[in-house]
Motif scaffolding. Sequence first.
Motif, mmCIF file in Angstrom:
data_model
loop_
_atom_site.group_PDB
_atom_site.id
_atom_site.type_symbol
_atom_site.label_atom_id
_atom_site.label_comp_id
_atom_site.label_asym_id
_atom_site.label_seq_id
_atom_site.Cartn_x
_atom_site.Cartn_y
_atom_site.Cartn_z
ATOM 1 N N GLU A 90 0.867 -1.177 0.000
ATOM 2 C CA GLU A 90 0.000 0.000 0.000
ATOM 3 C C GLU A 90 0.902 1.225 0.000
ATOM 4 N N ARG A 94 0.775 11.578 2.792
ATOM 5 C CA ARG A 94 0.130 12.388 3.835
ATOM 6 C C ARG A 94 0.500 13.859 3.670
ATOM 7 N N ALA A 98 -2.478 12.633 10.555
ATOM 8 C CA ALA A 98 -3.720 11.998 11.042
ATOM 9 C C ALA A 98 -3.443 10.511 11.224
ATOM 10 N N GLY A 99 -4.388 9.841 11.850
ATOM 11 C CA GLY A 99 -4.385 8.382 11.921
ATOM 12 C C GLY A 99 -3.114 7.783 12.489
ATOM 13 N N SER A 100 -2.608 6.761 11.789
ATOM 14 C CA SER A 100 -1.493 5.980 12.350
ATOM 15 C C SER A 100 -0.222 6.805 12.483
ATOM 16 N N ARG A 103 -0.389 8.265 15.881
ATOM 17 C CA ARG A 103 -0.206 7.227 16.905
ATOM 18 C C ARG A 103 1.259 6.798 16.979
ATOM 19 N N ASP A 129 -0.944 -5.066 8.540
ATOM 20 C CA ASP A 129 -0.356 -4.169 7.536
ATOM 21 C C ASP A 129 0.843 -3.374 8.078
ATOM 22 N N ASP A 175 -4.783 12.603 3.596
ATOM 23 C CA ASP A 175 -3.924 11.462 3.248
ATOM 24 C C ASP A 175 -4.737 10.492 2.402
ATOM 25 N N LYS A 177 -4.479 6.252 0.347
ATOM 26 C CA LYS A 177 -3.756 5.001 0.092
ATOM 27 C C LYS A 177 -4.025 4.553 -1.331
ATOM 28 N N ASP A 196 -13.417 5.788 1.497
ATOM 29 C CA ASP A 196 -13.036 4.657 2.351
ATOM 30 C C ASP A 196 -11.515 4.579 2.510
ATOM 31 N N GLY A 197 -10.771 5.122 1.549
ATOM 32 C CA GLY A 197 -9.324 4.939 1.545
ATOM 33 C C GLY A 197 -8.542 6.236 1.552
ATOM 34 N N CYS A 198 -9.206 7.314 1.931
ATOM 35 C CA CYS A 198 -8.495 8.593 2.032
ATOM 36 C C CYS A 198 -9.108 9.392 3.178
ATOM 37 N N ARG A 199 -8.446 10.472 3.539
ATOM 38 C CA ARG A 199 -9.051 11.392 4.512
ATOM 39 C C ARG A 199 -9.290 12.722 3.823
ATOM 40 N N ARG A 215 -14.865 5.067 11.656
ATOM 41 C CA ARG A 215 -13.880 4.583 12.639
ATOM 42 C C ARG A 215 -14.145 5.200 14.011
HETATM 43 N N1 UDP Z 1 -5.825 3.228 4.485
HETATM 44 C C1 UDP Z 1 -6.592 2.344 3.756
HETATM 45 N N2 UDP Z 1 -6.485 1.006 3.998
HETATM 46 C C2 UDP Z 1 -5.660 0.506 4.947
HETATM 47 C C3 UDP Z 1 -4.888 1.406 5.713
HETATM 48 C C4 UDP Z 1 -4.995 2.757 5.462
HETATM 49 O O1 UDP Z 1 -7.339 2.755 2.867
HETATM 50 O O2 UDP Z 1 -5.602 -0.724 5.114
HETATM 51 C C5 UDP Z 1 -5.919 4.677 4.230
HETATM 52 C C6 UDP Z 1 -6.658 5.412 5.332
HETATM 53 O O3 UDP Z 1 -8.023 5.548 5.023
HETATM 54 C C7 UDP Z 1 -5.964 6.761 5.318
HETATM 55 C C8 UDP Z 1 -4.536 6.451 4.857
HETATM 56 O O4 UDP Z 1 -4.608 5.194 4.198
HETATM 57 O O5 UDP Z 1 -6.554 7.632 4.370
HETATM 58 C C9 UDP Z 1 -3.549 6.387 5.993
HETATM 59 O O6 UDP Z 1 -4.038 5.499 6.972
HETATM 60 P P1 UDP Z 1 -3.302 5.362 8.373
HETATM 61 O O7 UDP Z 1 -1.939 4.776 8.158
HETATM 62 O O8 UDP Z 1 -3.361 6.666 9.075
HETATM 63 O O9 UDP Z 1 -4.082 4.238 9.163
HETATM 64 P P2 UDP Z 1 -5.457 4.263 9.994
HETATM 65 O O10 UDP Z 1 -5.459 5.431 10.906
HETATM 66 O O11 UDP Z 1 -6.516 4.301 8.951
HETATM 67 O O12 UDP Z 1 -5.390 2.951 10.738
#
Ligand code: UDP
Length: 237
Positions: A90, A94, A98-100, A103, A129, A175, A177, A196-199, A215
């Motif tokens: 993947e 960014r 945000a998100g991971s 964290r 992942d 961000d 993916k 579903d796959g972006c912010r 989420r």
């Molecule tokens: N994302 C996704 N599929 C995944 C992991 C992440 O579509 O399996 C997207 C997620 O929606 C965000 C970006 O990738 O737009 C970054 O995600 P992040 O690493 O912050 O992880 P998350 O907080 O979603 O666990």
Amino acid sequence: MKKLAELYSGKAKTVYTTDDPDRMIMEFRNDTSAFDGEKVEQLERKGLVNNYFNAFVMEKLAAAGIANHFEQRLSANESLVKRLTMLPVECVVRNLAAGSLCRRLGVAEGIDLSPPVFEFFLKNDALHDPMINDSHICTFGWASAAQVADMKTLTLQVNEILGALFADAGLLLVDYKLEFGDFHGTLMLGDEFSPDGCRLWDAKTRDKLDKDRFRQGLGGVVEAYEEVAGRLGIALP
Ligand code: UDP
């Protein structure tokens, strides 16, 4: 083109073979999942909205020179795509934290990331992942060095194209993916591009208009996706 057999069913989409070995039908379901499939719900109209959204974005990207697997929308929930051999990585870009990333590195949500951050993750639910780098990808043969370089270049080009498209609609592309695959020796963008796959945040209020609503249990998930679609001028039935 008709569906023949189910090829693969993921968390939100199912893909089917067709009578053309190079084409498959991608069905966007209403299933919505988070936290490696721990939280799953059916959200009315989500499949339809994402199918239209993805078609719109993939057509914009193709017009801007980003080769991708999308061919045409076939119905409310289905699209015809090229059958790629997907690479198990993947690609995440960014623009705002945000998100991971928050964290992992303890940075505050919403800080500007300039230049944008690029990250690779391994597609492996059992391992949640994990983040990987170019060296892991080449050593374990998940992609070639040339594919790694091309995925980075293409993912950052997509940032320029979509960043501008969303900015015009009053949205911040926080961000996203992307996933790539091989089609007879050519690297192409596959999978989907949808909320579903972006912010995506409202540029003024920074309201979240993407899957973080699901989420984080904020409600109004599909309503937010429809709001974004409306601002982009996507006509939904
Ligand atoms: N994302 C996704 N599929 C995944 C992991 C992440 O579509 O399996 C997207 C997620 O929606 C965000 C970006 O990738 O737009 C970054 O995600 P992040 O690493 O912050 O992880 P998350 O907080 O979603 O666990």
